[in-house]
Design an enzyme around this catalytic site. Structure first.
Site, PDB file in Angstrom:
ATOM      1  N   LYS A  65     134.414  37.901  76.248  1.00 19.39           N
ATOM      2  CA  LYS A  65     133.423  36.901  76.667  1.00 19.39           C
ATOM      3  C   LYS A  65     132.034  37.535  76.685  1.00 19.39           C
ATOM      4  O   LYS A  65     131.885  38.685  77.099  1.00 19.39           O
ATOM      5  CB  LYS A  65     133.802  36.387  78.057  1.00 19.39           C
ATOM      6  CG  LYS A  65     132.905  35.271  78.608  1.00 19.39           C
ATOM      7  CD  LYS A  65     133.445  34.800  79.959  1.00 19.39           C
ATOM      8  CE  LYS A  65     132.617  33.676  80.551  1.00 19.39           C
ATOM      9  NZ  LYS A  65     133.160  33.175  81.837  1.00 19.39           N
ATOM     10  N   SER A 140     134.121  27.718  81.968  1.00 25.69           N
ATOM     11  CA  SER A 140     133.124  28.227  81.039  1.00 25.69           C
ATOM     12  C   SER A 140     133.688  29.277  80.086  1.00 25.69           C
ATOM     13  O   SER A 140     132.982  29.776  79.212  1.00 25.69           O
ATOM     14  CB  SER A 140     131.988  28.882  81.844  1.00 25.69           C
ATOM     15  OG  SER A 140     132.469  30.043  82.538  1.00 25.69           O
ATOM     16  N   SER A 164     137.098  28.764  85.793  1.00 29.60           N
ATOM     17  CA  SER A 164     136.544  28.978  84.457  1.00 29.60           C
ATOM     18  C   SER A 164     137.552  29.458  83.433  1.00 29.60           C
ATOM     19  O   SER A 164     137.273  29.417  82.237  1.00 29.60           O
ATOM     20  CB  SER A 164     135.389  29.989  84.532  1.00 29.60           C
ATOM     21  OG  SER A 164     134.337  29.489  85.307  1.00 29.60           O
TER      22      SER A 164
END
Length: 426
Positions: A65, A140, A164
């Site tokens: 990420k 996210s 998330s």
């Protein structure tokens, strides 16, 4: 190699049936062929690193990420503010993985600074769900889930603050693992809300998650909240054939009328399978659940804005070209130009709840309610071993369907935030 797990690919390399270079090229080719359709990546490294297969990960590529610092690799948090940021150090999680021949093809897209839950607040691009291309992949950490689901990588790293990772994993049909708060170091992970952020993994199988977690978790002298205790999972669990003596708890508050009927039906069918494996199902109440959203959206924005204060256009990020009369106007111009709507919204909320006039009424009270929510969980775990429930009250919705109503979006954070609170205080 299609649909093989991380462990199965490592076994192929170590048995000399495949080389690490062949594996690397395989995933690079898939990225070049399919990523233009789902838009998972902010940055791609095409340089193969090594053929040494003596370590646990055998240089199998794992995606990261765009919030984990990797030395001299662009780390942007999918924000214009950090578009050119290249950290001079590795996050502790990255260091631990590198010791076992971790190969990163690098940065996956995300909601800006990990805020939102649909992919629609990324500055760089909009990632779609690989199963239903008109649907959101969750957020996210949705790019991590989408890339594993589309078989652009065998595993990826992510962070979770409220849900998330759990929401995108559910919407993209992959395995998520969120360790307890203090198990994996947050050093070098650009923070959103420091008391809630937690690094973890997205994989094809539970055993893959176990492999990565055992490498990642360890005490870190640079991280005040990390625990000085290596967590080793007993490998005999993979031989377990049933769930005898295991008590599973269904909180009745998680199955209220606002849960989609299809979601409720699916969860209850899964619970029936647990019964078939001899698990004991109990229903226990969490009376403080109704206060979770309000608590989260007071505490989280306060920590968000504190962490984002450093992005002022001087120390980090862009400086606006607008004229200014004083330093406050200079800061305001930079943050107005380079932060998108959701980041600005959360900063404004924080400024309100932490102001001298409202601190006791909002932030202090929310901190007290957090403790009451934690006590609910502690009381429940005196009677049961496992909590079962839906990850999200709904399935993946259409892209752009809810972006204009942030209040509805905030409501979707309801179910699993309480577990994040528990992990922090446990």
């Amino acid at each position: 190699m299609k649909d093989l797990s991380l462990i199965e690919i490592i076994d192929l390399i170590k048995s000399w049936k495949k080389t690490s270079k062949e594996v690397f090229d395989y995933f690079i080719n898939r990225i070049e062929k399919y990523d233009s359709k789902i838009n998972s990546f902010n940055y791609i490294n095409k340089d193969w690193l090594s053929s040494d297969t003596s370590w646990k990960l055998a240089w199998v590529p794992i995606w990261v990420k765009d919030i984990f610092c990797e030395i001299w690799i662009p780390t942007t948090c999918s924000s214009k503010m950090l578009e050119n940021f290249k950290p001079p150090y590795d996050a502790t999680v990255i260091k631990n993985l590198k010791k076992e021949s971790f190969s990163s093809i690098w940065k996956l897209n995300m909601d800006e600074f990990a805020m939102w839950s649909t992919t629609e607040s990324s500055y760089t691009k909009k990632t779609i769900n690989p199963w239903w291309t008109n649907k959101i992949p969750g957020g996210s950490s949705w790019w991590s889930a989408a890339s594993v689901a589309a078989w652009l990588c065998p595993a990826s790293l992510w962070t979770d603050t409220g849900w998330s990772i759990r929401q995108p994993a559910s919407m993209c049909w992959v395995v998520w693992f969120k360790p307890s708060y203090w198990r994996v170091s947050r050093f070098g992970v650009i923070p959103m809300a420091s008391s809630l952020d937690c690094p973890g993994t997205l994989t094809k199988t539970v055993r893959d998650a176990w492999l990565l977690y055992e490498i990642m978790n360890w005490w870190d002298e640079k991280e005040d909240t990390s625990i000085d205790w290596k967590d080793i999972i007993d490998p005999s669990i993979w031989e377990q054939k049933d769930l005898k003596w295991i008590k599973v708890w269904l909180p009745k508050e998680y199955f209220e009328e606002w849960i989609d009927e299809w979601v409720k039906k699916t969860i209850l069918e899964a619970v029936d399978k647990l019964k078939d494996m001899w698990a004991e199902i109990k229903e226990i109440s969490l009376p403080m659940t109704k206060y979770a959203i309000a608590t989260y959206y007071i505490l989280m924005p306060a920590e968000v804005s504190t962490n984002l204060w450093r992005f002022d256009g001087l120390r980090y990020g862009y400086s606006s070209d607008k004229l200014y009369q004083n330093i406050d106007e200079f800061y305001s111009n930079n943050r107005w130009d380079w932060f998108w709507d959701e980041v600005q919204r959360r900063i404004i909320i924080w400024s309100y709840v932490l102001s001298a006039w409202f601190y006791d009424s909002y932030y202090k009270k929310a901190s007290q309610v957090r403790t009451l929510i934690i006590q609910d969980f502690k009381k429940a775990f005196e009677e049961v071993d496992i909590i079962a429930g839906p990850v999200s009250p709904s399935v993946a919705w259409n892209i752009w369907e809810k972006i204009d109503d942030p209040i509805k979006m905030y409501y979707l954070m309801h179910i699993l935030f309480q577990q994040a609170l528990l992990d922090y205080q446990q």
